[in-house]
Design an enzyme around this catalytic site. Structure first.
Site, PDB file in Angstrom:
ATOM      1  N   HIS A 401      87.444  29.129  61.708  1.00 23.32           N
ATOM      2  CA  HIS A 401      88.396  28.886  62.799  1.00 23.32           C
ATOM      3  C   HIS A 401      89.522  27.962  62.352  1.00 23.32           C
ATOM      4  O   HIS A 401      89.496  27.361  61.267  1.00 23.32           O
ATOM      5  CB  HIS A 401      87.684  28.320  64.031  1.00 23.32           C
ATOM      6  CG  HIS A 401      87.026  26.987  63.840  1.00 23.32           C
ATOM      7  ND1 HIS A 401      87.715  25.791  63.928  1.00 23.32           N
ATOM      8  CD2 HIS A 401      85.740  26.649  63.571  1.00 23.32           C
ATOM      9  CE1 HIS A 401      86.883  24.788  63.733  1.00 23.32           C
ATOM     10  NE2 HIS A 401      85.681  25.272  63.506  1.00 23.32           N
ATOM     11  N   CYS A 420      80.885  24.578  60.595  1.00 16.77           N
ATOM     12  CA  CYS A 420      81.785  25.725  60.566  1.00 16.77           C
ATOM     13  C   CYS A 420      82.842  25.553  59.469  1.00 16.77           C
ATOM     14  O   CYS A 420      83.002  24.484  58.893  1.00 16.77           O
ATOM     15  CB  CYS A 420      82.465  25.908  61.914  1.00 16.77           C
ATOM     16  SG  CYS A 420      81.402  26.661  63.167  1.00 16.77           S
TER      17      CYS A 420
END
Length: 505
Positions: A401, A420
């Site tokens: 992301h 992440c």
């Protein structure tokens, strides 16, 4: 000869020998596979002198692959060279074990990386051995099972070079404070000697002072190691300076082993994220086409190693905050500053999904074990996911992301996330991922972003993504570069490589 049955047994052997902790299984399967091979061969002996001598050479050359020839019975094979009766099954077991380790890896990746879920490469060991024995190609038959990727070949070449350097003592620099321009003392003198030893400074002259010439030499060394070339000797640079040829050889062995865990085909179009190099690279038809700087998980929230497929992309995403992060990170923040809920664009939901007015919540009465809410963050400039979320649904809740904290990309070591992968240019990456999806192009992406509302783009063809941990990478000039082992994962792999396979007798 019943090659199909032999193939099953050979694969069973491989699955046993790569699991170094499953001694009992290996002891049962290895001799069974060898005996079945000889029973189906239909002849008393399958190894003639020519093939046997070729096997000796091939086993000795396993050192070039970072494997210990003694783990495949090299000494025993040499002792039994003239004993045709005793040597036959020993030779077969040695070949089968070596073939399995070159194909699958000597260690079990799941034992070392619990999140590993990658299908191994496949081969018919029995048929390959039969062919090699019949054609007299035993000498090169094992090489066929090694990975074919260019980086593996480059690591193999560098391993041979490091092994040939010998074990001449190196000048080691003691641990201590960061060294920089203007410093002086014994550690600076050792630094000068080490830089001279490595060829970054002239061998003659120089005193105990950290001068301009030494700073330039340190910058050159750092650039060669892929580090930030700031001329300052911090912990990462010190580790690299103190790395001996044998330690570099071990690092190469570890990363060659990790390549053996991978399948032959990673995907015509795929992404490879290298946690240790803080990057994500897009590959097309086997070639890297673009690389993106990436932020990975902190050591105590390490990004897992696994493979999956990218299915869709979300523009202007909501962030459904995982409960673990909600209670560990956001709850303390809201307890110290209740106004942060609205300022950062968060919403609080009850167990039924109904929105709760955050101003009515006594945050200090809550705790990790007593937190009855779900929180999420609306799209916007403060959203933790930024403008783009690239999804490959997985049990680790890890994805790629954007991020609003873009200043972190200026740092060379970027282990700052909660697991992440935050990438520097997610819009360009999304454009590449959507190239083969009808209806989506750069203009459509811009329009979706301009709405400020969540929009989803489903990929027509899923794109494989491989999240890896490689502490040796290509240097772009046919050689390799060594990286810092930020998660300290190399020693466990090295230990597995140095552990002899279970005996099958």
């Amino acid at each position: 000869m019943r090659a199909g049955r032999i193939c099953v047994l050979s694969i069973a052997l491989a699955l046993a020998v790569v699991s170094a902790r499953d001694d009992a299984a290996a002891q049962r399967i290895a001799p069974v596979a060898t005996e079945e091979f000889h029973a189906d061969a239909g002849v008393e002996q399958v190894w003639n002198d020519v093939n046997y001598n070729a096997l000796l050479i091939a086993i000795a050359r396993l050192e070039e692959h970072g494997l210990d020839p003694e783990h495949y019975g090299l000494s025993s094979l040499r002792t039994l060279r003239t004993d045709e009766d005793a040597r036959d099954r020993v030779a077969t077991a040695s070949w089968l074990t070596a073939a399995a380790h070159l194909l699958y890896g000597k260690t079990d990746p799941v034992m070392l990386e619990p999140s590993w879920a990658v299908a191994p490469r496949e081969a018919d060991f029995a048929d390959a051995l039969l062919t090699a024995l019949a054609d007299g190609t035993v000498g090169r038959s094992l090489e066929a099972f090694a990975p074919r990727q260019p980086l593996y070949a480059a690591m193999r070449d560098e391993l041979v070079r490091q092994q040939n350097l010998g074990e001449d003592p190196i000048v080691r620099i003691d641990e201590g404070p960061t060294l920089r321009l203007g410093d002086t003392g014994p550690r600076v003198a050792a630094l000068r000697q080490r830089l001279q030893q490595l060829g970054w400074l002239p061998e003659a002259g120089g005193g105990p002072d950290f001068d301009e010439g030494m700073a330039i030499a340190v910058e050159g060394f750092q650039a060669s190691e892929g580090q930030e070339a700031d001329g300052i000797v911090g912990p990462a640079t010190l580790r690299a300076l103190n790395r001996s040829p044998s330690e570099r050889a071990d690092q190469l062995r570890v990363n060659m082993e990790r390549f053996r865990w991978l399948p032959t085909e990673l995907g015509r179009r795929h992404l490879r994220a290298n946690i240790a190099n803080f990057d994500v690279t897009a590959f097309e038809d086997g070639e890297p086409v673009r690389t993106y700087l990436t932020i990975v998980g902190r050591p105590y929230r390490a990004t897992p190693v696994f493979s999956d497929e990218i299915e869709y992309i979300v523009f202007n995403p909501w962030w459904e905050t995982p409960r673990s992060l909600a209670v560990a990170d956001k709850l303390p923040l809201f307890q110290s500053d209740p106004g942060a809920v609205d300022q950062l664009g968060f919403q609080v939901l009850d167990a039924n999904g109904n929105r709760v007015d955050a101003s009515t919540i006594d945050w200090n009465s809550l705790s990790r074990s007593n937190f009855p809410y779900r929180i999420r963050q609306a799209p916007g400039p403060m959203n933790a996911l930024g403008l783009v979320k690239i999804m490959f649904p997985n049990p680790h809740n890890v994805y790629i992301h954007d991020t609003p904290t873009r200043g972190l990309f200026s740092q060379r070591q970027r282990a700052f996330s909660s697991g992440c992968l935050r990438t520097q240019d997610p819009i360009a990456l999304a454009e590449w991922l959507l190239e083969e999806t009808d209806g989506w192009n750069a203009d459509r992406i811009d329009m979706a972003l301009e709405t400020g509302r969540e929009n989803r783009a489903d990929l027509t063809a899923h794109v494989p993504v491989h999240i890896l941990y490689q502490t040796v990478i290509a240097d772009g000039a046919g050689g390799v570069r060594f990286l810092d082992d930020i998660y300290q994962r190399d020693p466990a792999v090295l230990s597995g490589l140095e552990t002899p396979p279970p005996r099958g007798d």
